[in-house]
Scaffold this active site. Structure first.
Site, PDB file in Angstrom:
ATOM      1  N   ASP A 262       1.124  -1.108  -0.024  1.00  0.00           N
ATOM      2  CA  ASP A 262       0.123   0.139  -0.200  1.00  0.00           C
ATOM      3  C   ASP A 262       0.936   1.095  -0.023  1.00  0.00           C
ATOM      4  OD1 ASP A 262      -3.244   0.622   1.780  1.00  0.00           O
ATOM      5  OD2 ASP A 262      -2.094   1.782   0.237  1.00  0.00           O
TER       6      ASP A 262
HETATM    7  C1  GLC Z   1      -4.305   4.421  -0.408  1.00  0.00           C
HETATM    8  C2  GLC Z   1      -5.132   3.093   0.026  1.00  0.00           C
HETATM    9  C3  GLC Z   1      -5.030   2.282  -1.333  1.00  0.00           C
HETATM   10  C4  GLC Z   1      -4.901   3.012  -2.552  1.00  0.00           C
HETATM   11  C5  GLC Z   1      -3.428   3.495  -2.476  1.00  0.00           C
HETATM   12  C6  GLC Z   1      -3.255   4.249  -3.876  1.00  0.00           C
HETATM   13  O1  GLC Z   1      -3.738   4.698   0.801  1.00  0.00           O
HETATM   14  O2  GLC Z   1      -4.934   2.427   1.173  1.00  0.00           O
HETATM   15  O3  GLC Z   1      -6.294   1.558  -1.102  1.00  0.00           O
HETATM   16  O4  GLC Z   1      -5.049   2.052  -3.592  1.00  0.00           O
HETATM   17  O5  GLC Z   1      -3.252   4.242  -1.270  1.00  0.00           O
HETATM   18  O6  GLC Z   1      -4.146   5.532  -3.644  1.00  0.00           O
END
Ligand code: GLC
Length: 736
Positions: A262
């Site tokens: 993430d």
């Molecule tokens: C965010 C989210 C994830 C997302 C990623 C990119 O913090 O937790 O679901 O796809 O970052 O935006």
């Protein structure tokens, strides 16, 4: 002459070599051969560069070899607008306004795998057209608490329902040559403290509740990517977690795709190297001083990794495994043999979203058959509520979208009613203005709000109307249905409860429509004849809702999670810890999540149970019968029952199969969902619904043996229209 023949000879030798397509570029070669060939041609620097972001949403390819970059895109409900290279703000492109599909709770509420397939096909085509080869979705974290700000992005409280519905979405997305990146693996069930909280949960709940949808995504969906979660489990961040990534996901489940962190979920180079991470995105490393040109070089899997290799402190076998997986992703997507071309912002996608929304809207209550509204007998319709006009496709965190258009509920109602009745609007309440997400420098102009005046104006107007449609619920503001924080209570915000009660007192023909991704308290439930849960339905929300309210479409959705009457009736709040002490959070409730908990309560009854949803017609269930009384391991058992549409209009009914283990060596829920079937019936039509299960459906995870076991003994198959509306029971026995 001689020279000519030499030149000719040389060219004849060179020709095949020049004409010989390198294996990795030959789309007709097996992917694994292409992977090995490409890997053998790459330098260590090129390999390391592939394992971490080069921008907010992309990672390096190998320009020298013609291997393209990987481009990721949020999110589960639509293709996010282009983002700046190294900032979270939108890049203000003019060609990236997408179709927003309904939130995944709405998809779950359809209980229809065909809708999941339609969803995956449509969003996959949008991603492909926008040249994204990884879609950062779907999300399948289990709904543990009604306060989790991101439940709207997930598929409810039951692992079986989520496991069945996540598979078609993935398969159809990936048919476009776009990888689904299923998230957030695992145990990301709250937003408070999400970046570091260490989840303590027993193995039974881990394997029976929180992992199944991810396992189905990998083993049945064939997901090409998985996103690690921000939180910790067993004291390790899930983005580099030995047990979850190496032991379970890659070894036990045989996952051959890519584990993507993430954004900002990586915290340690060595753990990233050895604990199963393959690609690092958006880490808050020392390189992340906003916009620094070399920010990405400082990522944990960037220079620090290369340094360790150069020093001989670590080898390159882990690097080769990461790069093999990334090359496999590339050859499955950007360099795949047959690759569709996608399509974007199409009417077909908008209508797909409308259909999914129509199948997901849930009619919770309909006393006096107030709904559907017959415009021939209704002259004056009052619409009340900010959610009747508020755009819900924007905001809420990373799932926020820049849409081609969004039909609000009021617009949908007005379009449907036309000139056959008068439609008046009163806001009734207002939420604080929020700066538009993703827009650099956006400000929120707070408007002067006089809540009493707003409420009085709406209540006065209600007295004069034939029908009142209150359209409220939650929204995508912080503290509501939004990423990064959780709700503070089960109640509706902005004093909607008082307004609803006064509207109902002023006009008995009041219907309440809740737009939300979560359960909400309804103290006015007895004062309001009709209640509809309409979720966040995306681009076509207003048309989908109007088609249900005015009866063009018969509602067929059912709840993918329990609506508790009170927050303390939910197990995370009754027995578990929530949100934890900011270091740890203990899931003391273990496997008793949602209806698994509600079924055990002697007094507290759900406001609306898991699997509940009404129709404008009625259905009669016949007696279920089994094709055998005893089941031997390795055999299957089939249950059949007639279901008849006893009303005057066509409709769809979701017939549910629950299994109850009458005696077990370990505690088990009263019953668990192990089958469902959505059946379409014309008025008066009867169909036979069939469920075939094997002993897997009888099993539980024995954490002492660390395996799934089905213990011989008596079981019940319960056929229900919801978790509390059981229509028939069949007793059977599993023999040794
Ligand atoms: C965010 C989210 C994830 C997302 C990623 C990119 O913090 O937790 O679901 O796809 O970052 O935006």
């Amino acid at each position: 002459m001689k020279l000519k023949s030499i030149v000719l000879g040389l060219s004849l030798i060179a020709l095949p070599a020049l004409a010989q397509t390198p294996v990795y570029l030959d789309v007709n070669k097996p992917i694994e051969e292409r992977v090995e060939d490409a890997l053998s041609r790459m330098t260590v620097q090129e390999k390391v560069a592939m394992t971490h972001a080069q921008s907010k949403f992309s990672s390096a390819g190998v320009p020298r070899l013609g291997i393209p970059e990987n481009w990721m895109s949020d999110g589960p409900h639509g293709i996010r607008a282009e983002v700046l290279w190294d900032e979270w703000y939108g890049a203000n492109w003019t060609n990236d306004s997408c179709i927003a599909f309904p939130a995944l709770t709405a998809l779950a509420a359809t209980w229809n795998p065909d809708m999941s397939a339609l969803y995956g096909k449509s969003i996959g085509e949008e991603a492909r057209y926008r040249n994204k080869n990884v879609l950062l979705g779907p999300g399948v974290n289990i709904y543990r608490t009604p306060l989790n700000g991101r439940n709207f992005e997930y598929m409810g409280e039951d692992p079986y329902l989520a496991s069945v519905l996540v598979v078609p979405y993935i398969r159809e997305v990936q048919k476009n040559g776009v990888a689904a990146c299923v998230k957030h693996y695992a145990l990301n069930n709250q937003e408070i403290h999400r970046g570091y909280i260490n989840v303590k949960v027993d193995d039974r709940a881990l394997h029976e509740i929180y992992l199944p949808a991810f396992k189905a995504a990998v083993q049945q969906g064939g997901a090409w990517a998985i996103m690690g979660a921000y939180n910790q489990y067993k004291g390790e961040h899930c983005c580099h977690n030995q047990y979850l990534l190496n032991d379970i996901l890659k070894r036990d489940w045989g996952f051959d795709g890519v584990v993507v962190s993430d954004w900002g979920g990586v915290h340690d180079t060595k753990q990233s190297i050895f604990n199963g991470l393959d690609m690092e995105f958006g880490s808050w490393t020392n390189g992340l001083n906003w916009g620094a040109s070399n920010a990405y070089d400082n990522y944990y899997l960037a220079m620090p990794y290369l340094q360790l290799i150069r020093e001989g402190a670590v080898g390159t076998s882990e690097l080769d495994d990461k790069v093999r997986r990334i090359l496999r992703l590339v050859f499955r997507t950007n360099m795949a043999k047959e690759r569709h071309f996608g399509s974007f912002g199409t009417e077909a996608h908008a209508l797909a979203g409308r259909k999914i929304a129509q199948e997901g809207i849930v009619l919770l209550q309909n006393n006096r058959n107030l709904l559907p509204i017959d415009v021939r007998q209704t002259k004056r319709i009052l619409v009340v509520g900010e959610n009747a006009v508020k755009h819900m496709t924007i905001g809420g965190g990373s799932s926020s979208l820049k849409v081609k258009y969004e039909v609000s509920p009021l617009e949908g109602i007005r379009a449907r009613v036309g000139s056959s009745a008068e439609v008046i609007y009163a806001p009734g309440y207002a939420s604080p203005a929020v700066a538009e997400q993703d827009v650099k420098g956006a400000k929120a102009e707070q408007k002067e709000i006089d809540p009493v005046a707003l409420r009085n104006q709406a209540v006065e107007a209600a007295r004069e109307a034939d029908v009142v449609l209150f359209i409220g619920g939650l929204n995508k503001n912080d503290g509501q249905d939004s990423e990064g924080n959780d709700r503070a209570s089960l109640s509706l915000p902005y004093e909607q409860d008082a307004l609803i009660a006064q509207l109902a007192a002023a006009n008995p023909n009041t219907a309440v429509v809740i737009l939300s991704g979560n359960a909400v308290a309804m103290p006015w439930v007895r004062e309001v004849p009709a209640i509809v849960e309409a979720w966040y339905s995306g681009t076509e929300a207003g048309h989908a809702l109007a088609s249900i309210l005015f009866g063009d479409v018969n509602p067929s959705g059912k709840l993918p999670f329990t609506f508790p009457a009170r927050l303390e009736d939910n197990s995370a709040h009754a027995l578990g810890e929530y949100p934890g002490d900011s270091i740890n959070v203990s899931y003391n409730e273990s496997i008793f999540v949602g209806y698994r908990w509600a079924d055990k309560q002697k007094k507290a009854r759900p406001l609306f149970p898991f699997g509940h949803g009404l129709s404008y017609t009625t259905f009669a269930y016949g007696k279920p019968i089994a094709d055998k009384k005893t089941l031997l391991p390795g055999e299957t058992i089939t249950f059949t029952l007639p279901v008849k549409n006893t009303g005057t209009r066509e409709g769809q009914e979701i017939v549910q199969l629950y299994i109850s283990d009458k005696k077990s060596s370990l505690p088990r829920p009263v019953k668990e969902l192990k089958g469902f079937s959505k059946v379409h019936l014309a008025p008066g039509q009867e169909k036979t619904v069939t469920f075939t299960i094997d002993k897997e459906a009888l099993s539980f995870f024995d954490d002492t043996k660390h395996e799934w076991v089905a213990e011989p003994g008596k079981f019940e198959a319960l056929i229900g229209a919801s978790a509390t509306d059981i229509k028939g029971v069949v007793l059977f026995e599993l023999k040794e």
